[in-house]
Design a protein around this motif. Structure first.
Motif, mmCIF file in Angstrom:
data_model
loop_
_atom_site.group_PDB
_atom_site.id
_atom_site.type_symbol
_atom_site.label_atom_id
_atom_site.label_comp_id
_atom_site.label_asym_id
_atom_site.label_seq_id
_atom_site.Cartn_x
_atom_site.Cartn_y
_atom_site.Cartn_z
ATOM 1 N N ALA A 1 9.973 26.816 44.669
ATOM 2 C CA ALA A 1 10.231 25.625 45.040
ATOM 3 C C ALA A 1 10.031 25.676 46.608
ATOM 4 O O ALA A 1 9.534 26.767 47.185
ATOM 5 C CB ALA A 1 11.624 25.027 45.003
ATOM 6 N N ALA A 2 9.644 24.484 47.161
ATOM 7 C CA ALA A 2 9.851 24.514 48.857
ATOM 8 C C ALA A 2 8.493 25.119 49.406
ATOM 9 O O ALA A 2 8.462 26.089 50.152
ATOM 10 C CB ALA A 2 11.058 24.945 49.378
ATOM 11 N N PRO A 3 7.302 24.983 48.729
ATOM 12 C CA PRO A 3 6.052 25.655 49.181
ATOM 13 C C PRO A 3 5.641 25.220 50.506
ATOM 14 O O PRO A 3 5.897 23.834 50.740
ATOM 15 C CB PRO A 3 5.125 25.315 48.162
ATOM 16 C CG PRO A 3 5.525 24.018 47.689
ATOM 17 C CD PRO A 3 7.067 24.120 47.775
ATOM 18 N N SER A 4 5.146 25.979 51.575
ATOM 19 C CA SER A 4 4.663 25.774 52.957
ATOM 20 C C SER A 4 3.533 26.471 53.384
ATOM 21 O O SER A 4 3.579 27.877 52.958
ATOM 22 C CB SER A 4 5.884 26.089 53.803
ATOM 23 O OG SER A 4 5.495 25.736 55.147
ATOM 24 N N TRP A 5 2.466 25.901 53.609
ATOM 25 C CA TRP A 5 1.387 26.614 54.069
ATOM 26 C C TRP A 5 1.454 27.202 55.303
ATOM 27 O O TRP A 5 2.229 26.953 56.176
ATOM 28 C CB TRP A 5 0.208 25.596 54.404
ATOM 29 C CG TRP A 5 -0.305 24.562 53.415
ATOM 30 C CD1 TRP A 5 -0.130 23.499 52.860
ATOM 31 C CD2 TRP A 5 -1.157 24.935 52.181
ATOM 32 N NE1 TRP A 5 -0.589 22.877 51.927
ATOM 33 C CE2 TRP A 5 -1.478 23.933 51.417
ATOM 34 C CE3 TRP A 5 -1.915 26.202 52.098
ATOM 35 C CZ2 TRP A 5 -2.367 23.995 50.400
ATOM 36 C CZ3 TRP A 5 -2.776 26.240 51.001
ATOM 37 C CH2 TRP A 5 -3.018 25.258 50.090
ATOM 38 N N VAL A 6 0.874 28.338 55.234
ATOM 39 C CA VAL A 6 0.933 29.419 56.359
ATOM 40 C C VAL A 6 0.330 28.938 57.511
ATOM 41 O O VAL A 6 -1.100 28.718 57.183
ATOM 42 C CB VAL A 6 0.644 30.708 56.043
ATOM 43 C CG1 VAL A 6 0.613 31.753 57.421
ATOM 44 C CG2 VAL A 6 1.532 31.302 55.005
ATOM 45 N N LEU A 7 0.738 28.359 58.737
ATOM 46 C CA LEU A 7 0.102 27.721 59.799
ATOM 47 C C LEU A 7 -1.146 28.750 60.012
ATOM 48 O O LEU A 7 -1.179 29.960 60.409
ATOM 49 C CB LEU A 7 1.040 27.581 60.906
ATOM 50 C CG LEU A 7 2.194 26.477 60.682
ATOM 51 C CD1 LEU A 7 2.810 26.466 61.659
ATOM 52 C CD2 LEU A 7 1.421 25.326 60.062
ATOM 53 N N LEU B 1 16.034 30.090 52.056
ATOM 54 C CA LEU B 1 15.569 28.670 51.606
ATOM 55 C C LEU B 1 14.750 27.997 52.720
ATOM 56 O O LEU B 1 14.748 28.252 53.861
ATOM 57 C CB LEU B 1 16.801 27.720 51.471
ATOM 58 C CG LEU B 1 18.079 27.944 50.489
ATOM 59 C CD1 LEU B 1 19.044 27.187 50.879
ATOM 60 C CD2 LEU B 1 17.405 28.352 49.094
ATOM 61 N N LEU B 2 13.841 27.098 52.101
ATOM 62 C CA LEU B 2 12.633 26.418 52.951
ATOM 63 C C LEU B 2 12.015 27.287 53.932
ATOM 64 O O LEU B 2 12.105 26.905 55.223
ATOM 65 C CB LEU B 2 13.509 25.273 53.682
ATOM 66 C CG LEU B 2 14.486 24.493 52.948
ATOM 67 C CD1 LEU B 2 15.056 23.329 53.873
ATOM 68 C CD2 LEU B 2 13.603 23.766 51.966
ATOM 69 N N PRO B 3 11.178 28.126 53.557
ATOM 70 C CA PRO B 3 10.507 29.179 54.420
ATOM 71 C C PRO B 3 9.388 28.437 55.159
ATOM 72 O O PRO B 3 8.644 27.666 54.361
ATOM 73 C CB PRO B 3 10.106 30.243 53.541
ATOM 74 C CG PRO B 3 10.054 29.669 52.393
ATOM 75 C CD PRO B 3 11.330 28.740 52.169
#
Length: 371
Positions: free
Chosen positions: A146-152, A203-205
């Motif tokens: 869960a909580a996927p985030s693109w690496v800037l 959580l939420l990386p």
């Protein structure tokens, strides 16, 4: 700071169609008062409360243009992806379909790609990429990814939280393991574990282009329940007669409601729908709100709904860690390095000296997104 509430036209249409459907089928649900074989059971119609029409916006992320954002609208039956332009006050439905339970969208501003987490009725969640009108599965397994985030600054790398699902002998989920943080290269398929500790949930990386990692750290608590002690055994024996009497009363009350539509008591008062404000559900954990508010520290005008042990942490590429805030429920980081977070009662941003500045107050704020 001005606050503007936005209503989804598509969501209003769903509510309207649901009410119309219930009104058309109302004659099927009618039966003789006290009749067990009648009404909805006779016609095979699901006994759904027509007064309950739940439409939820489960995720928001910035769009490809300034003043736009994508969001997921979800009901008990269908879900959809929509694009809203707040400058033009217009909404565009991209697609919707049944059993589309997707959350935690994240948009890549350079690659124009959407990543998300897809949740399933069996208790698992996997990552997927939204391409056109289809979902491209990225991760699989008996886990909650869960909580996927693109690496800037990277086109093909994401960070996300992951926990294994624990099941009993019958296959039912009984709990989750501690959440760790994973780094996935979509181009090569290489998976790297960045944070993993059996005593904590991470959580939420969010990861910056320089390799700095932001996340929420909280103590891990097993969902399987506490151990059964001798004190629990004695308490159960002493309270058994009272619990038995209560069970008998509720059973007789149920029989009375089924056949005569009348309760055995009027002492309950008016029925109140909604969540009990004494306890709230945050990030999958039941929080004793009254206890947290009583023992919490920090902003007295907007006390944190999460315990102080929920820390917003910045971990630099060299491994040095800094705790930026405590009692954090959610946060967001944009491409310019701006960071906002919420403690459940208010939204704050951090200045260059990591000093929090309150932007607004609210009630039960569970997520924040910079658009």
């Amino acid at each position: 700071l001005a606050v503007r509430q936005i209503e989804s036209q598509f969501g209003q249409e769903i509510i309207h169609r649901t009410l119309q459907r219930h009104q058309r089928q109302e004659w099927k649900t009618r039966g003789r008062q006290g009749s067990y074989f009648g009404g909805a059971m006779l016609w095979g119609v699901a006994q759904v409360d027509p007064q309950v029409s739940q439409v939820r916006i489960t995720s928001v992320t910035p769009g490809s243009e300034d003043g736009t954002f994508y969001y997921i609208l979800e009901t008990d039956a269908v879900g959809g992806l929509l694009l809203y332009n707040w400058q033009q006050d217009s909404e565009r439905r991209l697609f919707h379909k049944e059993s589309f339970w997707v959350r935690e969208l994240d948009y890549h501003p350079q690659d124009h790609a959407l990543i998300c987490a897809q949740y399933f009725p069996n208790g698992t969640a996997n990552l997927a990429r939204l391409k056109g009108y289809t979902l491209q599965v990225i991760t699989e397994g008996d886990s909650v990814d869960a909580a996927p985030s693109w690496v800037l600054g990277q086109k093909e790398k994401i960070v996300f939280q992951s926990a294994g699902v624990g099941r009993n002998a019958s296959g039912y989920p009984i709990g989750l393991g501690p959440f760790c943080v994973e780094l996935l290269d979509l181009k090569t398929g290489h998976l790297t574990t960045l944070l993993d500790d059996p005593q904590y949930d991470f959580l939420l990386p969010h990861m910056t282009a320089t390799g700095d990692l932001y996340f929420i750290r909280r103590p891990y608590e097993s969902d399987s329940g506490s151990k059964y002690s001798f004190l629990n055994f004695v308490t159960d024996i002493l309270l058994f007669p009272f619990r038995l009497l209560r069970a008998i009363f509720h059973f007789l009350d149920f029989i009375s409601m089924t056949f005569s539509k009348k309760r055995l008591t009027t002492a309950d008062g008016p029925k109140v729908e909604g969540e009990d404000e004494k306890t709230i559900l945050l990030r999958g954990k039941i929080i004793d709100a009254q206890k947290v508010l009583r023992e919490g520290t920090g902003d007295k005008e907007a006390p944190a709904l999460a315990p102080d042990s929920w820390e917003l942490v910045k971990r630099q590429a060299n491994g040095d860690e800094t705790t930026l805030a405590r009692g954090v429920v959610a946060f967001d980081l944009d491409v310019k390095g701006n960071l906002i977070y919420t403690n459940g009662s208010a939204v704050y941003n951090l200045d260059e000296t990591n000093k929090p500045q309150r932007l607004l107050k609210g009630k039960l704020i569970q997520d924040v997104v910079i658009v």
